[in-house]
Design a protein around this motif. Structure first.
Motif, short mmCIF file in Angstrom:
data_model
loop_
_atom_site.label_atom_id
_atom_site.label_comp_id
_atom_site.label_asym_id
_atom_site.label_seq_id
_atom_site.Cartn_x
_atom_site.Cartn_y
_atom_site.Cartn_z
N LYS A 1 0.86 -1.19 0.00
CA LYS A 1 0.00 0.00 0.00
C LYS A 1 0.89 1.23 0.00
O LYS A 1 2.00 1.23 0.55
N VAL A 2 0.37 2.31 -0.60
CA VAL A 2 1.09 3.59 -0.56
C VAL A 2 0.61 4.36 0.66
O VAL A 2 -0.60 4.39 0.95
N LEU A 3 1.53 4.95 1.38
CA LEU A 3 1.17 5.81 2.51
C LEU A 3 1.39 7.26 2.14
O LEU A 3 2.43 7.60 1.56
N GLY A 4 0.42 8.10 2.45
CA GLY A 4 0.60 9.55 2.28
C GLY A 4 1.10 10.12 3.59
O GLY A 4 2.15 9.70 4.11
N THR A 5 0.31 11.04 4.16
CA THR A 5 0.72 11.63 5.45
C THR A 5 0.01 10.95 6.63
O THR A 5 0.01 11.47 7.73
N ARG A 6 -0.65 9.82 6.40
CA ARG A 6 -1.21 8.93 7.44
C ARG A 6 -2.36 9.56 8.22
O ARG A 6 -2.57 9.28 9.38
N ILE B 1 -1.83 17.63 5.22
CA ILE B 1 -2.05 16.38 4.48
C ILE B 1 -1.45 16.41 3.07
O ILE B 1 -1.29 17.48 2.48
N SER B 2 -1.16 15.20 2.55
CA SER B 2 -0.57 15.13 1.21
C SER B 2 -1.65 15.36 0.15
O SER B 2 -2.82 14.99 0.34
N VAL B 3 -1.24 15.97 -0.95
CA VAL B 3 -2.18 16.26 -2.05
C VAL B 3 -2.73 14.95 -2.61
O VAL B 3 -3.94 14.79 -2.78
C1 FAD Z 1 -6.95 16.38 12.05
C2 FAD Z 1 -7.57 15.96 10.74
C3 FAD Z 1 -8.39 16.84 10.06
C4 FAD Z 1 -8.99 16.46 8.86
N1 FAD Z 1 -9.76 17.36 8.21
C5 FAD Z 1 -10.37 16.99 7.05
C6 FAD Z 1 -11.18 17.92 6.35
O1 FAD Z 1 -11.28 19.09 6.69
N2 FAD Z 1 -11.84 17.47 5.26
C7 FAD Z 1 -11.74 16.18 4.83
O2 FAD Z 1 -12.39 15.82 3.84
N3 FAD Z 1 -10.93 15.30 5.45
C8 FAD Z 1 -10.25 15.69 6.54
N4 FAD Z 1 -9.43 14.79 7.17
C9 FAD Z 1 -9.22 13.46 6.56
C10 FAD Z 1 -8.02 13.49 5.60
O3 FAD Z 1 -7.97 14.60 4.81
C11 FAD Z 1 -8.03 12.31 4.67
O4 FAD Z 1 -8.07 11.18 5.44
C12 FAD Z 1 -6.85 12.28 3.67
O5 FAD Z 1 -6.93 11.10 2.91
C13 FAD Z 1 -5.51 12.34 4.32
O6 FAD Z 1 -4.47 12.25 3.38
P1 FAD Z 1 -3.16 11.41 3.77
O7 FAD Z 1 -2.16 11.53 2.69
O8 FAD Z 1 -2.74 11.76 5.13
O9 FAD Z 1 -3.80 9.97 3.82
P2 FAD Z 1 -3.21 8.48 3.95
O10 FAD Z 1 -3.98 7.89 5.08
O11 FAD Z 1 -1.73 8.48 4.07
O12 FAD Z 1 -3.66 7.90 2.58
C14 FAD Z 1 -4.99 8.01 2.14
C15 FAD Z 1 -5.25 7.12 0.92
O13 FAD Z 1 -4.54 7.62 -0.20
C16 FAD Z 1 -3.67 6.60 -0.70
N5 FAD Z 1 -2.49 7.27 -1.21
C17 FAD Z 1 -1.74 8.21 -0.62
N6 FAD Z 1 -0.77 8.63 -1.45
C18 FAD Z 1 -0.90 7.91 -2.59
C19 FAD Z 1 -0.21 7.87 -3.82
N7 FAD Z 1 0.86 8.64 -4.06
N8 FAD Z 1 -0.62 7.00 -4.79
C20 FAD Z 1 -1.69 6.20 -4.57
N9 FAD Z 1 -2.38 6.21 -3.43
C21 FAD Z 1 -1.99 7.05 -2.46
C22 FAD Z 1 -3.42 5.67 0.46
O14 FAD Z 1 -3.04 4.38 0.03
C23 FAD Z 1 -4.79 5.69 1.12
O15 FAD Z 1 -5.67 4.85 0.43
C24 FAD Z 1 -8.77 15.14 8.35
C25 FAD Z 1 -7.94 14.26 9.02
C26 FAD Z 1 -7.34 14.66 10.21
C27 FAD Z 1 -6.42 13.71 10.90
#
Ligand code: FAD
Length: 451
Positions: free
Chosen positions: A65-70, A133-135
């Motif tokens: 699985k790919v991890l973004g910013t978790r 969070i990651s784009v």
């Molecule tokens: C404090 C907090 C506030 C938040 N506020 C909001 C908000 O205002 N609005 C909202 O809608 N959500 C909100 N969220 C939720 C958050 O935006 C989502 O969960 C978002 O997916 C986070 O991105 P991430 O990269 O951290 O996710 P991750 O958990 O790292 O990854 C999310 C998904 O994307 C996939 N992925 C990541 N990078 C890639 C890549 N390069 N290629 C393929 N797949 C990839 C992963 O496999 C996974 O399926 C919030 C979360 C937190 C903790």
């Protein structure tokens, strides 16, 4: 424990969690999501530093699985095999003033990208509550902000580059790839490894943020559409008690016509006299500037400031999207559960999202309202409440946030996403052996059982 003491202990625990989280990220034995509610099933993580690295990794591994910013709260990103991280691939590749787009590597976060854009006179149309969070991760789960005219963050995507399960490079653009592109943008991480994202840009703009306290639910019932239309972005925070919205956050553009007039009263709510946190007991230091102080779009659209801890830290989150025309009924349905919900809640937030055409977007073909819950980190209690909330919202066909906690079945999801079968077919075509799938995705997306 009373609420004040609970918040105090929460804050202390949150600091501890922050430290231990930083440690767990580096540790070989423990890797958790941001909130610490989920320990991933492996800590094996490969950090790619180039496209060639990504392709080699994908070819060499049969499942990962790919991890973004978790920042997801559920198991969407989990695996017991191996993680791939693109976090060090975080450069801007091209800013194209003619097409008004920016192309970045997929490890980029909004917190990194936005100041870069602003310095050059550009803006994204909207942001989530936090810039950390990651784009790629955000767009993959249809992350959103608020505003009746604002689509979610995935609607900013105009092109994607990904490495598919075979190791091949696939480029998709909104202009040329029609349906496949619309299927791929909210891709839940199962279609391929996104390596580049191109986003639409707007001219940079300035916002002022005003907060009002104690808006009576009666006003909400009668004037919901007016309230939602009163600013560029509107967030309503409630603990569901006393038949009122605790805080109304209005983000107003300084170039809006007519200009917002910050009167002392707003639909029965009172203008706040100091900066506030959505969870009133927490320090507003972590929040973006309010009190009508003008500031750049990227420092007002999120509620939480880069460099500070967003939200509460030790928490859980759930969110459900319903058609905006049913917003008031849906809100009142949750209010009926208030005495069950509030004891486990830190705060709820209600936001509007414009309809779009991305297959798995939570706002697919539907002007939407999202009802969000930031919970205390007590999964046994929350897991009992979610089915009740989902039952109460069932008449409005709620769609859950892909990155937050929910309990509804795959059959319910299929009934609420007409393009889900097409998405499954696309995923099977791009990844026939399920390299990028996990248990959560098999159960929620690929399970074909009916209700
Ligand atoms: C404090 C907090 C506030 C938040 N506020 C909001 C908000 O205002 N609005 C909202 O809608 N959500 C909100 N969220 C939720 C958050 O935006 C989502 O969960 C978002 O997916 C986070 O991105 P991430 O990269 O951290 O996710 P991750 O958990 O790292 O990854 C999310 C998904 O994307 C996939 N992925 C990541 N990078 C890639 C890549 N390069 N290629 C393929 N797949 C990839 C992963 O496999 C996974 O399926 C919030 C979360 C937190 C903790």
């Amino acid at each position: 424990m009373n609420k004040r003491n609970f918040m105090k202990s929460l804050f202390t625990t949150a600091i501890t969690v922050l430290w231990s989280r930083a440690f767990s990220w580096a540790s070989e034995h423990k890797l958790t999501n941001w909130a610490g509610n989920l320990e991933y099933s492996t800590a094996r993580l490969y950090a790619a530093t180039s496209l060639a690295d990504v392709r080699q990794f994908v070819t060499a591994n049969s499942q990962f699985k790919v991890l973004g910013t978790r920042h997801c709260f559920n198991e969407i990103a989990n695996t017991d095999k191996q993680f791939l991280s693109l976090r060090s691939l975080d450069k801007v590749i091209e800013l194209d003033p003619k097409r008004r787009t920016v192309t970045t590597e997929a490890g980029m976060s909004y917190g990194q990208l936005c100041p870069y854009l602003n310095e050059r006179g550009y803006a994204l149309h909207n942001l989530a509550s936090l810039p950390h969070i990651s784009v790629a991760g955000a767009c993959n789960t249809a992350t959103h902000g608020s505003g009746i005219k604002n689509g979610n963050l995935a609607t900013q995507v105009s092109a994607l580059e990904m490495v598919t399960a075979s190791g091949d490079l696939l480029k998709l653009t909104r202009d040329k790839d029609g349906d496949t592109f619309r299927g791929a943008v909210v891709g839940l991480g199962v279609l391929g490894v996104i390596t580049k994202v191109t986003l639409d840009l707007n001219p940079a703009f300035t916002l002022k943020q005003y907060v009002y306290e104690n808006l009576p639910f009666d006003q909400l019932q009668q004037k919901f559409d007016l309230i939602e239309a009163s600013a560029y972005s509107v967030s309503l925070f409630t603990d569901w008690q006393k038949h009122r919205i605790n805080e109304v956050w209005l983000k107003v553009r300084t170039d809006a016509e007519p200009q917002f007039d910050p009167k002392p009263q707003f639909f029965g709510a009172q203008l706040a006299t100091k900066n506030l946190h959505p969870i009133a007991e927490l320090s507003a230091e972590n929040c973006t500037e309010q009190m009508g102080v003008p500031g750049p779009w990227y420092d007002r659209l999120p509620h939480f400031r880069m460099g500070f801890m967003p939200s509460a830290g030790k928490e859980l989150q759930s969110e459900y999207f319903v058609p905006r025309r049913h917003a008031v009924e849906a809100i009142l349905a949750i209010e009926r559960l208030r005495d069950k919900v509030t004891p486990h809640l830190l705060i709820s937030e209600i936001r509007s999202i414009a309809a779009d055409d991305l297959w798995l977007s939570t706002a697919y073909k539907q002007e939407s309202v999202a009802i969000h819950f930031t919970w205390k980190q007590d999964w046994p209690a929350v897991s009992k409440l979610l089915p009740e909330i989902e039952r109460e919202l069932a008449p409005f066909n709620p769609r859950p946030h892909w990155g937050k906690l929910f309990t509804m079945s795959s059959a319910h999801l299929r009934s609420r996403y007409e393009r889900l079968p097409d998405f499954v077919a696309l995923a099977r075509k791009l990844d026939p052996h399920g390299k990028l799938r996990n248990k959560f995705l098999e159960q929620t997306i690929f399970d074909q059982r009916s209700i």
